[in-house]
Scaffold this motif. Structure first.
Motif, short mmCIF file in Angstrom:
data_model
loop_
_atom_site.label_atom_id
_atom_site.label_comp_id
_atom_site.label_asym_id
_atom_site.label_seq_id
_atom_site.Cartn_x
_atom_site.Cartn_y
_atom_site.Cartn_z
N UNK A 79 0.82 -1.22 0.00
CA UNK A 79 0.00 0.00 0.00
C UNK A 79 0.85 1.27 0.00
N UNK A 80 1.94 1.28 0.79
CA UNK A 80 2.76 2.49 0.92
C UNK A 80 4.15 2.34 0.30
N UNK A 81 4.34 1.31 -0.52
CA UNK A 81 5.62 1.13 -1.21
C UNK A 81 5.89 2.33 -2.11
N UNK A 82 7.15 2.78 -2.10
CA UNK A 82 7.55 3.88 -2.98
C UNK A 82 8.71 3.50 -3.89
N UNK A 83 9.73 2.84 -3.36
CA UNK A 83 10.85 2.42 -4.20
C UNK A 83 11.71 1.42 -3.43
N UNK A 84 12.60 0.75 -4.17
CA UNK A 84 13.50 -0.22 -3.57
C UNK A 84 13.05 -1.64 -3.85
N UNK A 85 13.82 -2.60 -3.37
CA UNK A 85 13.50 -4.02 -3.54
C UNK A 85 12.68 -4.47 -2.34
N UNK A 86 11.41 -4.74 -2.57
CA UNK A 86 10.49 -5.10 -1.49
C UNK A 86 10.78 -6.52 -1.02
N UNK A 87 10.97 -6.67 0.28
CA UNK A 87 11.27 -7.99 0.85
C UNK A 87 10.22 -8.46 1.84
N UNK A 88 9.08 -7.81 1.85
CA UNK A 88 7.98 -8.33 2.65
C UNK A 88 7.42 -7.43 3.72
N UNK A 89 8.06 -6.30 3.99
CA UNK A 89 7.50 -5.39 4.99
C UNK A 89 7.46 -6.01 6.37
N UNK A 90 6.48 -5.61 7.16
CA UNK A 90 6.40 -6.05 8.55
C UNK A 90 5.99 -7.50 8.70
N UNK A 91 5.21 -8.01 7.77
CA UNK A 91 4.64 -9.36 7.92
C UNK A 91 5.28 -10.40 7.01
N UNK A 92 6.24 -10.00 6.17
CA UNK A 92 6.97 -10.97 5.37
C UNK A 92 6.42 -11.26 4.00
N UNK A 93 5.17 -10.93 3.76
CA UNK A 93 4.54 -11.11 2.44
C UNK A 93 4.72 -12.51 1.88
N UNK A 94 4.17 -13.48 2.59
CA UNK A 94 4.14 -14.85 2.11
C UNK A 94 2.71 -15.36 2.17
N UNK A 95 2.27 -16.15 1.18
CA UNK A 95 0.93 -16.72 1.25
C UNK A 95 0.77 -17.56 2.51
N UNK A 96 -0.42 -17.56 3.05
CA UNK A 96 -0.73 -18.40 4.20
C UNK A 96 -0.46 -19.86 3.82
N UNK A 97 0.41 -20.55 4.55
CA UNK A 97 0.72 -21.95 4.21
C UNK A 97 -0.52 -22.83 4.12
N UNK A 98 -1.54 -22.49 4.88
CA UNK A 98 -2.76 -23.31 4.85
C UNK A 98 -3.59 -23.04 3.60
N UNK A 99 -3.32 -21.93 2.91
CA UNK A 99 -4.06 -21.59 1.70
C UNK A 99 -3.25 -21.79 0.43
N UNK A 100 -1.91 -21.67 0.54
CA UNK A 100 -1.08 -21.75 -0.66
C UNK A 100 -1.46 -20.66 -1.64
N UNK A 101 -1.62 -21.03 -2.90
CA UNK A 101 -1.95 -20.03 -3.91
C UNK A 101 -3.38 -19.50 -3.77
N UNK A 102 -4.17 -20.13 -2.91
CA UNK A 102 -5.51 -19.62 -2.68
C UNK A 102 -5.48 -18.26 -1.97
#
Length: 378
Positions: free
Chosen positions: A287-310
């Protein structure tokens, strides 16, 4: 919001932000219906300003900024307005394209090679799936003909009511107009429809246009949107021209699609081989990304393992990759991705995402369209 927190935020607005909220509303042409709404949005703006400061401390290699177009939205609003929260297909592994391991260049980008059209703005619609589909078809068309022709996401939004009851273990997938959809179904729709129109012939949603849901959409999978205010005769697809049922006038046919590898080395090679690819990601941390290589922010930006690609909720266009040389010799491999939130967001509408770690699920559902070059009609 608790009264004490509201008081603190109000104090922050008055003491810390000064005229910045007014300047932000002027810059983005924001108009509120009442003073009460304006005050409420100013408090959200102040809260987001604090969040941006926290993100900047936690993730110093990325620039986060309050000046982008979403500064007056709660995270939940941002997610509900711009994400396509629909079930996605568990694409069979044997249908995926695989590439032999090759020596990759340090960087590669299709944009300067003429296969990528200008950045779009999907506005407050869940139409990223249609934009991403149009953009990968544009890339295939340009690769085949040398002509870059912006194509029509609106065609998909107004006409595509595709559904697949077998995907995601039988949970089902559907294209749901302005409420989300999936590129693989959109490719199949365009193949059956006969082709895709240009954006010049069929422009994107604009003021005074109120499209209805596509005829025959799945209420079971999309929800019931019969209460949606719409005016079919204000559109090209559903109105008097009835382009949803056209049999000619297409800019290009679509002959199918490819599902690409989840291995990011292979995926990079396929990007070079096939052209710009549609990818699905988890995007709420951007939401507030402006520039740089995004590596996940505060929460890591990974799909929920229980949902996978869902759990993937946003479609963008993968256009290239490279390596960022940070301080102290640290190297960050990245993907370069084209978003559909306008040029005032990110790096002129693009963003860079960490490559090689499956960040944000970027490697889980990459696809490209197939265009039959022998019958291209640009």
């Amino acid at each position: 919001m608790q009264p004490f927190l509201s008081l603190l935020l109000a104090l922050h607005v008055s003491l810390s932000t000064g005229n910045s909220f007014q300047k932000w509303t002027d810059a983005h042409g924001k108009v509120y219906q009442s003073e009460e709404e304006r005050h409420s949005r100013s408090l959200i703006y102040a809260k987001n300003q604090l969040l941006v400061e926290k993100l900047s401390v936690a993730d110093p290699d990325v620039v986060y900024d309050i000046s982008g177009p979403f500064a007056d939205l709660e995270t939940s609003e941002f997610t509900s307005k711009l994400m396509s929260k629909r079930t996605v297909p568990q694409i069979l592994e044997e249908l995926r394209e695989h590439s032999d391991q090759q020596s990759l260049p340090d960087s590669f980008d299709w944009e300067p090679k003429g296969l990528v059209a200008p950045v779009r703005n999907q506005k407050a619609l869940g139409s990223c799936w249609a934009v991403s589909t149009a953009e990968t078809v544009e890339g295939q068309l340009a690769k085949a003909t040398g002509k870059l022709v912006p194509l029509s996401p609106e065609q998909l939004i107004e006409c595509d009511a595709s559904s697949d009851s077998t995907c995601a273990g039988g949970k089902g997938c559907a294209d749901c107009g302005m409420f989300g959809g999936w590129p693989y179904l959109a490719y199949q729709f365009l193949q059956k429809a006969g082709g895709m129109f240009s954006e010049a012939d069929w422009p994107y949603f604009k003021e005074g246009m109120f499209p209805c849901m596509p005829k025959g959409y799945s209420k079971a999978l999309c929800g019931n949107h019969d209460d949606l205010y719409c005016r079919a005769n204000s559109t090209k697809g559903q109105g008097p021209k009835d382009l949803c049922h056209a049999t000619s006038g297409f800019t290009t046919p679509v002959s199918g699609w490819r599902s690409l590898s989840r291995n990011e080395e292979e995926l990079a090679a396929q990007l070079i081989q096939f052209g710009p690819a549609s990818v699905l990601i988890v995007a709420d941390g951007l939401q507030f990304y402006h520039s740089g290589v995004f590596t996940g922010g505060l929460l890591g930006c990974q799909p929920d393992p229980s949902e996978g690609i869902l759990g993937l909720d946003h479609a963008v266009l993968m256009v290239g990759f490279g390596k960022d040389h940070a301080l102290f010799g640290h190297i960050k491999p990245y993907w370069r991705l084209k978003n559909s939130w306008g040029t005032s967001w990110g790096e002129q509408g693009y963003f860079r995402l960490e490559r090689g770690t499956g960040r944000c699920g970027v490697n889980l559902a990459a696809t490209v369209a197939r265009v039959e070059t022998s019958v291209v009609v640009v």
